[in-house]
Design a protein around this motif. Structure first.
Motif, PDB file in Angstrom:
ATOM      1  N   ASP A 151       9.026  -7.980  -2.676  1.00  0.00           N
ATOM      2  CA  ASP A 151       8.302  -6.875  -2.577  1.00  0.00           C
ATOM      3  C   ASP A 151       7.277  -6.856  -1.307  1.00  0.00           C
ATOM      4  O   ASP A 151       6.406  -7.710  -1.340  1.00  0.00           O
ATOM      5  CB  ASP A 151       7.416  -6.556  -3.905  1.00  0.00           C
ATOM      6  CG  ASP A 151       6.676  -5.101  -3.911  1.00  0.00           C
ATOM      7  OD1 ASP A 151       6.397  -4.873  -2.913  1.00  0.00           O
ATOM      8  OD2 ASP A 151       6.526  -4.794  -5.107  1.00  0.00           O
ATOM      9  N   PRO A 152       7.678  -6.322  -0.428  1.00  0.00           N
ATOM     10  CA  PRO A 152       6.715  -6.104   0.785  1.00  0.00           C
ATOM     11  C   PRO A 152       5.296  -5.918   0.626  1.00  0.00           C
ATOM     12  O   PRO A 152       4.546  -6.657   1.368  1.00  0.00           O
ATOM     13  CB  PRO A 152       7.354  -5.272   1.878  1.00  0.00           C
ATOM     14  CG  PRO A 152       8.106  -4.230   1.105  1.00  0.00           C
ATOM     15  CD  PRO A 152       8.616  -5.039  -0.258  1.00  0.00           C
ATOM     16  N   ARG A 188       0.864   1.606   1.528  1.00  0.00           N
ATOM     17  CA  ARG A 188       1.712   2.729   1.342  1.00  0.00           C
ATOM     18  C   ARG A 188       1.750   3.796   2.195  1.00  0.00           C
ATOM     19  O   ARG A 188       2.484   4.481   2.737  1.00  0.00           O
ATOM     20  CB  ARG A 188       1.785   3.238  -0.173  1.00  0.00           C
ATOM     21  CG  ARG A 188       2.191   2.224  -1.322  1.00  0.00           C
ATOM     22  CD  ARG A 188       2.161   2.919  -2.660  1.00  0.00           C
ATOM     23  NE  ARG A 188       2.537   2.040  -3.683  1.00  0.00           N
ATOM     24  CZ  ARG A 188       1.450   1.672  -4.492  1.00  0.00           C
ATOM     25  NH1 ARG A 188       0.548   2.192  -4.457  1.00  0.00           N
ATOM     26  NH2 ARG A 188       2.134   0.833  -5.469  1.00  0.00           N
ATOM     27  N   PHE A 189       0.432   4.245   2.514  1.00  0.00           N
ATOM     28  CA  PHE A 189       0.117   5.334   3.289  1.00  0.00           C
ATOM     29  C   PHE A 189       0.333   5.005   4.840  1.00  0.00           C
ATOM     30  O   PHE A 189       1.054   5.913   5.323  1.00  0.00           O
ATOM     31  CB  PHE A 189      -1.483   5.480   3.296  1.00  0.00           C
ATOM     32  CG  PHE A 189      -1.902   6.807   4.258  1.00  0.00           C
ATOM     33  CD1 PHE A 189      -1.396   8.149   4.029  1.00  0.00           C
ATOM     34  CD2 PHE A 189      -2.681   6.439   5.328  1.00  0.00           C
ATOM     35  CE1 PHE A 189      -2.048   8.951   5.094  1.00  0.00           C
ATOM     36  CE2 PHE A 189      -2.912   7.326   6.269  1.00  0.00           C
ATOM     37  CZ  PHE A 189      -2.539   8.690   6.217  1.00  0.00           C
ATOM     38  N   THR A 190      -0.002   3.885   5.192  1.00  0.00           N
ATOM     39  CA  THR A 190       0.250   3.419   6.712  1.00  0.00           C
ATOM     40  C   THR A 190       1.812   3.067   6.888  1.00  0.00           C
ATOM     41  O   THR A 190       2.480   3.412   7.823  1.00  0.00           O
ATOM     42  CB  THR A 190      -0.545   2.211   7.163  1.00  0.00           C
ATOM     43  OG1 THR A 190      -0.428   1.299   6.065  1.00  0.00           O
ATOM     44  CG2 THR A 190      -2.009   2.564   7.223  1.00  0.00           C
ATOM     45  N   ASN A 191       2.552   2.683   5.803  1.00  0.00           N
ATOM     46  CA  ASN A 191       3.859   2.329   6.064  1.00  0.00           C
ATOM     47  C   ASN A 191       4.501   3.764   5.957  1.00  0.00           C
ATOM     48  O   ASN A 191       5.438   3.652   6.707  1.00  0.00           O
ATOM     49  CB  ASN A 191       4.350   1.606   4.598  1.00  0.00           C
ATOM     50  CG  ASN A 191       3.897   0.027   5.035  1.00  0.00           C
ATOM     51  OD1 ASN A 191       3.511  -0.588   5.917  1.00  0.00           O
ATOM     52  ND2 ASN A 191       4.344  -0.805   3.830  1.00  0.00           N
ATOM     53  N   ARG A 192       4.195   4.641   5.300  1.00  0.00           N
ATOM     54  CA  ARG A 192       4.866   6.029   5.482  1.00  0.00           C
ATOM     55  C   ARG A 192       4.769   6.437   6.787  1.00  0.00           C
ATOM     56  O   ARG A 192       5.720   7.078   7.168  1.00  0.00           O
ATOM     57  CB  ARG A 192       4.383   6.798   4.419  1.00  0.00           C
ATOM     58  CG  ARG A 192       5.086   7.922   4.163  1.00  0.00           C
ATOM     59  CD  ARG A 192       4.715   8.765   2.846  1.00  0.00           C
ATOM     60  NE  ARG A 192       3.405   9.117   2.509  1.00  0.00           N
ATOM     61  CZ  ARG A 192       2.399   8.522   1.826  1.00  0.00           C
ATOM     62  NH1 ARG A 192       2.876   7.671   0.813  1.00  0.00           N
ATOM     63  NH2 ARG A 192       1.281   8.874   1.951  1.00  0.00           N
ATOM     64  N   ILE A 193       3.560   6.472   7.351  1.00  0.00           N
ATOM     65  CA  ILE A 193       3.482   6.940   8.875  1.00  0.00           C
ATOM     66  C   ILE A 193       4.350   5.982   9.810  1.00  0.00           C
ATOM     67  O   ILE A 193       4.883   6.565  10.416  1.00  0.00           O
ATOM     68  CB  ILE A 193       1.987   6.977   9.229  1.00  0.00           C
ATOM     69  CG1 ILE A 193       1.148   7.623   8.461  1.00  0.00           C
ATOM     70  CG2 ILE A 193       1.824   7.267  10.584  1.00  0.00           C
ATOM     71  CD1 ILE A 193      -0.599   7.495   8.554  1.00  0.00           C
ATOM     72  N   GLY A 227      -7.509  -2.712  12.902  1.00  0.00           N
ATOM     73  CA  GLY A 227      -7.972  -1.884  13.994  1.00  0.00           C
ATOM     74  C   GLY A 227      -6.656  -0.854  14.021  1.00  0.00           C
ATOM     75  O   GLY A 227      -6.931   0.399  14.242  1.00  0.00           O
ATOM     76  N   ASP A 228      -5.512  -1.598  14.009  1.00  0.00           N
ATOM     77  CA  ASP A 228      -4.357  -0.738  14.055  1.00  0.00           C
ATOM     78  C   ASP A 228      -4.186   0.327  13.032  1.00  0.00           C
ATOM     79  O   ASP A 228      -3.894   1.364  12.993  1.00  0.00           O
ATOM     80  CB  ASP A 228      -3.194  -1.335  14.107  1.00  0.00           C
ATOM     81  CG  ASP A 228      -2.874  -2.187  15.534  1.00  0.00           C
ATOM     82  OD1 ASP A 228      -3.414  -1.936  16.173  1.00  0.00           O
ATOM     83  OD2 ASP A 228      -2.175  -3.325  15.349  1.00  0.00           O
ATOM     84  N   VAL A 229      -4.546  -0.464  11.620  1.00  0.00           N
ATOM     85  CA  VAL A 229      -4.629   0.837  10.472  1.00  0.00           C
ATOM     86  C   VAL A 229      -5.573   1.900  10.700  1.00  0.00           C
ATOM     87  O   VAL A 229      -5.367   3.063  10.513  1.00  0.00           O
ATOM     88  CB  VAL A 229      -5.049  -0.224   9.398  1.00  0.00           C
ATOM     89  CG1 VAL A 229      -5.198   0.859   8.071  1.00  0.00           C
ATOM     90  CG2 VAL A 229      -3.955  -1.197   9.039  1.00  0.00           C
TER      91      VAL A 229
END
Length: 236
Positions: A151-152, A188-193, A227-229
């Protein structure tokens, strides 16, 4: 005839209390009592079919979390959101499960960037063999997640938790529960983007710097991740 342990009344009571706490906490956070008064303990007990003692304990817990307060001649009233204890994992979870808020995620990651880079630097200075093994294990699980073998999300969280523990700072270590709770939504939010899971190379850079006992590099590498997030959230 077989021996079996009888049910423990105290355990059942705690389960009822926490169930009532969860029900009332969610109701407060989602705004159910914005336009109507918070019910009395007697009303809660009657509505939900629980004892007054269960209701009283649940309300005490809500008070400790900053969600309600008892005022003379006014009874129990819901506190404004500014009074809620966002470091309480229940409150944070209910808030994140409410209507999705990019602004809340921005605030959370601004807090992370003030803490986690320094935790990584401290891990490079004070982390022991067991800490290093836990950090490497988290990274390996992230790699396995990329291959669909783990599970990542859980692996990413485990990596960050291991670094907080490796800092050997008890205040940072206690930040684990807050980070773990909020990261589930943030990742979950950033991975979706991005359309993919976390950047393994960026996380490996943090791990490598910690293993090399290089606090400055560890701090910079962790700052780059968060920072990337924040950049992704800003673009959203």
């Amino acid at each position: 005839m077989t021996d079996s342990a009888p049910p423990v009344a105290g355990v059942a009571g705690r389960n009822l209390t926490h169930g009532m706490l969860d029900t009332l906490g969610r109701a407060i956070v989602t705004g159910r009592y914005e336009t109507r008064p918070f019910p009395t303990e007697a009303e809660i007990a009657k509505t939900h079919g629980v004892s007054r003692s269960v209701t009283r304990e649940a309300v005490k817990m809500l008070t400790a979390k900053g969600l309600v307060s008892a005022r003379p001649r006014q009874g129990t009233v819901v506190q404004p959101a500014s009074a809620w204890n966002l470091f309480d994992t229940d409150v944070l979870r209910w808030t994140l499960e409410r209507k999705f808020s990019v602004e809340l995620l921005r605030h959370f990651n601004q807090l992370r960037i003030a803490i986690e880079p320094e935790a990584a630097a401290l891990a490079a200075r004070f982390g022991d063999a067991a800490d290093i093994a836990a950090i490497r294990s988290g990274l390996e699980q992230m790699e396995a997640g990329e291959a669909g073998l783990a599970d990542p999300l859980e692996a990413d969280i485990a990596f960050h938790m291991a670094i907080l523990r490796a800092s050997k700072n008890p205040f940072y270590a206690q930040f684990q529960s807050v980070v773990s709770t909020a990261l589930r939504t943030s990742i979950r939010f950033t991975n979706r983007i991005k359309g993919r899971s976390a950047n393994i190379a960026d996380h490996a850079a943090v791990a490598d710097a910690i293993v090399a006992r290089n606090p400055d590099s560890a701090r910079i590498a962790m700052s780059r991740i968060i920072g990337d997030v924040l950049t992704l959230i800003g673009e959203a």
